[in-house]
Design a protein around this motif. Structure first.
Motif, PDB file in Angstrom:
ATOM      1  N   SER A  87       1.023  -1.078  -0.041  1.00  0.00           N
ATOM      2  CA  SER A  87       0.304  -0.180   0.466  1.00  0.00           C
ATOM      3  C   SER A  87       1.011   1.062  -0.228  1.00  0.00           C
ATOM      4  N   VAL A  88      -0.257   2.605  -0.239  1.00  0.00           N
ATOM      5  CA  VAL A  88       1.009   3.648  -0.067  1.00  0.00           C
ATOM      6  C   VAL A  88       0.672   4.264   0.859  1.00  0.00           C
ATOM      7  N   LEU A  89       1.161   3.990   1.957  1.00  0.00           N
ATOM      8  CA  LEU A  89       0.377   4.928   3.324  1.00  0.00           C
ATOM      9  C   LEU A  89       1.161   6.600   3.596  1.00  0.00           C
ATOM     10  N   VAL A  90       0.463   6.902   3.670  1.00  0.00           N
ATOM     11  CA  VAL A  90       0.410   8.254   4.174  1.00  0.00           C
ATOM     12  C   VAL A  90      -0.390   8.771   5.384  1.00  0.00           C
ATOM     13  N   LYS A  91      -0.183  10.385   5.926  1.00  0.00           N
ATOM     14  CA  LYS A  91      -0.897  10.494   7.260  1.00  0.00           C
ATOM     15  C   LYS A  91      -2.204  11.146   7.003  1.00  0.00           C
ATOM     16  N   SER A  92      -2.772  11.234   7.945  1.00  0.00           N
ATOM     17  CA  SER A  92      -3.715  11.101   7.508  1.00  0.00           C
ATOM     18  C   SER A  92      -4.855  13.049   7.432  1.00  0.00           C
ATOM     19  N   ASP A  93      -3.186  13.761   8.099  1.00  0.00           N
ATOM     20  CA  ASP A  93      -3.463  14.586   6.800  1.00  0.00           C
ATOM     21  C   ASP A  93      -3.100  14.891   6.333  1.00  0.00           C
ATOM     22  N   TYR A  94      -2.670  14.524   5.077  1.00  0.00           N
ATOM     23  CA  TYR A  94      -2.273  14.604   4.162  1.00  0.00           C
ATOM     24  C   TYR A  94      -2.476  15.352   3.215  1.00  0.00           C
ATOM     25  N   VAL A  95      -2.560  16.960   2.492  1.00  0.00           N
ATOM     26  CA  VAL A  95      -3.745  17.260   1.478  1.00  0.00           C
ATOM     27  C   VAL A  95      -2.826  17.065  -0.048  1.00  0.00           C
ATOM     28  N   ARG A  96      -1.645  16.416   0.174  1.00  0.00           N
ATOM     29  CA  ARG A  96      -1.170  16.549  -1.579  1.00  0.00           C
ATOM     30  C   ARG A  96      -1.765  15.821  -2.465  1.00  0.00           C
ATOM     31  N   GLU A  97      -3.150  16.263  -2.609  1.00  0.00           N
ATOM     32  CA  GLU A  97      -4.287  14.972  -3.593  1.00  0.00           C
ATOM     33  C   GLU A  97      -3.585  14.537  -5.085  1.00  0.00           C
ATOM     34  N   ARG A  98      -3.042  15.189  -5.217  1.00  0.00           N
ATOM     35  CA  ARG A  98      -2.662  15.318  -7.177  1.00  0.00           C
ATOM     36  C   ARG A  98      -1.304  14.667  -6.926  1.00  0.00           C
ATOM     37  N   LEU A  99      -0.534  15.074  -5.532  1.00  0.00           N
ATOM     38  CA  LEU A  99       0.420  14.204  -6.048  1.00  0.00           C
ATOM     39  C   LEU A  99       0.544  12.947  -5.910  1.00  0.00           C
ATOM     40  N   LEU A 100      -0.637  12.397  -4.380  1.00  0.00           N
ATOM     41  CA  LEU A 100       0.010  11.632  -4.111  1.00  0.00           C
ATOM     42  C   LEU A 100      -1.076  10.474  -5.643  1.00  0.00           C
ATOM     43  N   ASN A 101      -2.046  11.178  -6.164  1.00  0.00           N
ATOM     44  CA  ASN A 101      -2.179  10.541  -7.340  1.00  0.00           C
ATOM     45  C   ASN A 101      -1.258  10.405  -8.490  1.00  0.00           C
ATOM     46  N   ALA A 102      -0.008  11.110  -8.505  1.00  0.00           N
ATOM     47  CA  ALA A 102       0.959  10.959  -9.885  1.00  0.00           C
ATOM     48  C   ALA A 102       1.720  10.349  -9.479  1.00  0.00           C
ATOM     49  N   VAL A 103       1.551   9.439  -7.730  1.00  0.00           N
ATOM     50  CA  VAL A 103       2.293   8.526  -7.391  1.00  0.00           C
ATOM     51  C   VAL A 103       2.336   7.184  -7.979  1.00  0.00           C
ATOM     52  N   ILE A 104       0.606   7.194  -7.447  1.00  0.00           N
ATOM     53  CA  ILE A 104       0.013   5.489  -7.432  1.00  0.00           C
ATOM     54  C   ILE A 104      -0.107   5.431  -9.540  1.00  0.00           C
ATOM     55  N   ASP A 105      -0.423   6.529 -10.340  1.00  0.00           N
ATOM     56  CA  ASP A 105      -0.152   6.734 -11.411  1.00  0.00           C
ATOM     57  C   ASP A 105       0.227   5.630 -11.630  1.00  0.00           C
ATOM     58  N   THR A 106       2.295   6.280 -11.273  1.00  0.00           N
ATOM     59  CA  THR A 106       3.045   5.757 -12.382  1.00  0.00           C
ATOM     60  C   THR A 106       3.465   4.004 -12.062  1.00  0.00           C
ATOM     61  N   LEU A 107       2.736   4.050 -10.273  1.00  0.00           N
ATOM     62  CA  LEU A 107       2.715   2.541  -9.914  1.00  0.00           C
ATOM     63  C   LEU A 107       2.233   1.767 -10.955  1.00  0.00           C
ATOM     64  N   LYS A 108       0.772   1.879 -11.192  1.00  0.00           N
ATOM     65  CA  LYS A 108       0.259   1.244 -12.414  1.00  0.00           C
ATOM     66  C   LYS A 108       1.317   0.803 -13.830  1.00  0.00           C
ATOM     67  N   LEU A 109       1.717   1.663 -13.894  1.00  0.00           N
ATOM     68  CA  LEU A 109       3.305   1.758 -15.322  1.00  0.00           C
ATOM     69  C   LEU A 109       3.999   0.454 -15.310  1.00  0.00           C
ATOM     70  N   ILE A 110       3.819  -0.219 -14.110  1.00  0.00           N
ATOM     71  CA  ILE A 110       5.052  -0.860 -13.257  1.00  0.00           C
ATOM     72  C   ILE A 110       4.647  -2.229 -13.445  1.00  0.00           C
ATOM     73  N   ILE A 111       3.251  -2.078 -12.234  1.00  0.00           N
ATOM     74  CA  ILE A 111       2.709  -3.313 -11.834  1.00  0.00           C
ATOM     75  C   ILE A 111       2.117  -3.838 -12.466  1.00  0.00           C
ATOM     76  N   PRO A 112       2.416  -5.315 -12.990  1.00  0.00           N
ATOM     77  CA  PRO A 112       1.734  -6.070 -13.839  1.00  0.00           C
ATOM     78  C   PRO A 112      -0.401  -6.052 -13.357  1.00  0.00           C
ATOM     79  N   ALA A 113      -1.198  -5.852 -14.231  1.00  0.00           N
ATOM     80  CA  ALA A 113      -2.643  -4.984 -14.188  1.00  0.00           C
ATOM     81  C   ALA A 113      -3.022  -6.444 -13.016  1.00  0.00           C
ATOM     82  N   ARG A 114      -2.756  -7.684 -13.656  1.00  0.00           N
ATOM     83  CA  ARG A 114      -3.365  -8.506 -12.352  1.00  0.00           C
ATOM     84  C   ARG A 114      -2.960  -8.260 -11.516  1.00  0.00           C
ATOM     85  N   MET A 115      -2.497  -7.510 -10.814  1.00  0.00           N
ATOM     86  CA  MET A 115      -2.302  -7.942  -9.179  1.00  0.00           C
ATOM     87  C   MET A 115      -2.245  -6.513  -8.519  1.00  0.00           C
TER      88      MET A 115
END
Length: 331
Positions: A290-318
């Motif tokens: 999982s991606v873990l952040v503090k409960s008060d983290y606010v940089r939503e676009r940056l968080l999604n940028a990280v997740i979108d990049t991970l989706k380019l790397i990790i096999p879709a089945r996983m």
């Protein structure tokens, strides 16, 4: 009372030294001292005292420090919200990742992320899980890639992918390991039946957790975290490995077997892939990263940028199905 004074209070409490606090705030030591003295005069109380142990907050100073930290944190959040909404993605991004995940994600993540978001100052560090959670909680990291911590941590979890664990044998172990037949269930290695005398595992601090199983040495040097009684093993007393790559090389040269995550199988040679076998426990022997952040983290676009990049790397089945529903939203 100003936000700048609050920042000085926080810095002095953090460093417990006027010179270091002034350097952290980008001002001279006399400037910081004068501003703090002005604040003390305004409040009518002394906030810090010098002693042989250094600069320490007074009893009332501790209360002011706590409120100052909250004020500074909220002010920074306001800046981050505005920056995230109207500006390009930029600024520092400090990511922590556990060693049993890093080899499969970090090389391609750096490649893709730096191309897609060149103005972000990316920093990635490998750390043990417990160190990662602590650094994230203290604000020393922005986000973490790891298995989720135990209940009670005030962290927000976004599951990204789930992978099974596999057994990796030496070329001849299935024929020559005396206990091999008794470790099998329907032709598959069963973790609940495995003979630890033939198993090589990670040292404590580099664990791979599934919820039901933990693959590492515990602090006492035995595998008591595994779902079988700990056994005396000459293998385990010889070497406590800190990486899965090292474990595989040990197995190849010395015999026996080990447990590897599914992502690692992609790094093996074709000859080594023939020595990989699924486990009888199936989904029970799997982990969620999982991606873990503090409960008060606010940089939503940056968080999604990280997740979108991970989706380019990790096999879709996983990938966790929820990621296909759209961007992650922070409340």
């Amino acid at each position: 009372m100003t936000l700048q004074q609050m920042e000085y209070v926080v810095a002095l409490d953090t460093h417990r030294n006027f010179v270091l606090a002034a350097e952290a705030c980008g001002v001279t030591q006399p400037t910081l001292s004068a501003m703090l003295l002005k604040l003390e005069d305004e409040l009518g109380v002394r906030l810090f005292e010098r002693s042989h142990r250094g600069v320490l907050p007074t009893s009332v100073g501790k209360l002011v420090v706590r409120q100052a930290r909250a004020a500074v944190r909220e002010a920074h959040r306001v800046r981050e919200v505005v920056k995230d909404e109207i500006g390009t993605l930029s600024g520092p991004l400090r990511i922590g990742i556990v060693p049993t995940v890093a080899p499969y994600l970090v090389p391609d993540f750096i490649l893709h992320f730096t191309r897609l978001y060149p103005e972000v100052e990316l920093q990635i560090e490998e750390m043990k899980s417990t160190v990662l959670y602590d650094a994230l909680t203290k604000g020393q990291l922005d986000l973490v890639l790891a298995t989720p911590p135990s209940a009670g941590e005030k962290l927000l979890e976004i599951p990204v992918y789930r992978e099974r664990f596999l057994a990796y044998f030496s070329d001849q172990c299935m024929q020559n390991c005396a206990a091999a037949p008794s470790m099998m269930t329907d032709g598959l290695l069963s973790l609940e039946k495995m003979d630890l005398d033939y198993m090589w595992i990670l040292q404590e601090g580099h664990c791979m957790n599934t919820g039901d199983f933990t693959f590492c040495m515990d602090r006492a040097g035995d595998s008591s975290q595994l779902p079988v009684p700990p056994l005396q093993s000459s293998n385990r007393s010889l070497y406590k490995a800190g990486s899965i790559t090292t474990l595989i090389r040990i197995v190849d040269r010395n015999g026996g077997f080990t447990i590897i995550p599914e992502m690692h199988a992609e790094l093996l040679s074709e000859a080594q892939k023939a020595n990989v076998h699924p486990l009888a426990e199936g989904e029970r022997a799997a982990r969620t990263i999982s991606v873990l952040v503090k409960s008060d983290y606010v940089r939503e676009r940056l968080l999604n940028a990280v997740i979108d990049t991970l989706k380019l790397i990790i096999p879709a089945r996983m990938l966790v199905p929820a990621l296909s529903r759209g961007p992650v939203r922070l409340l």
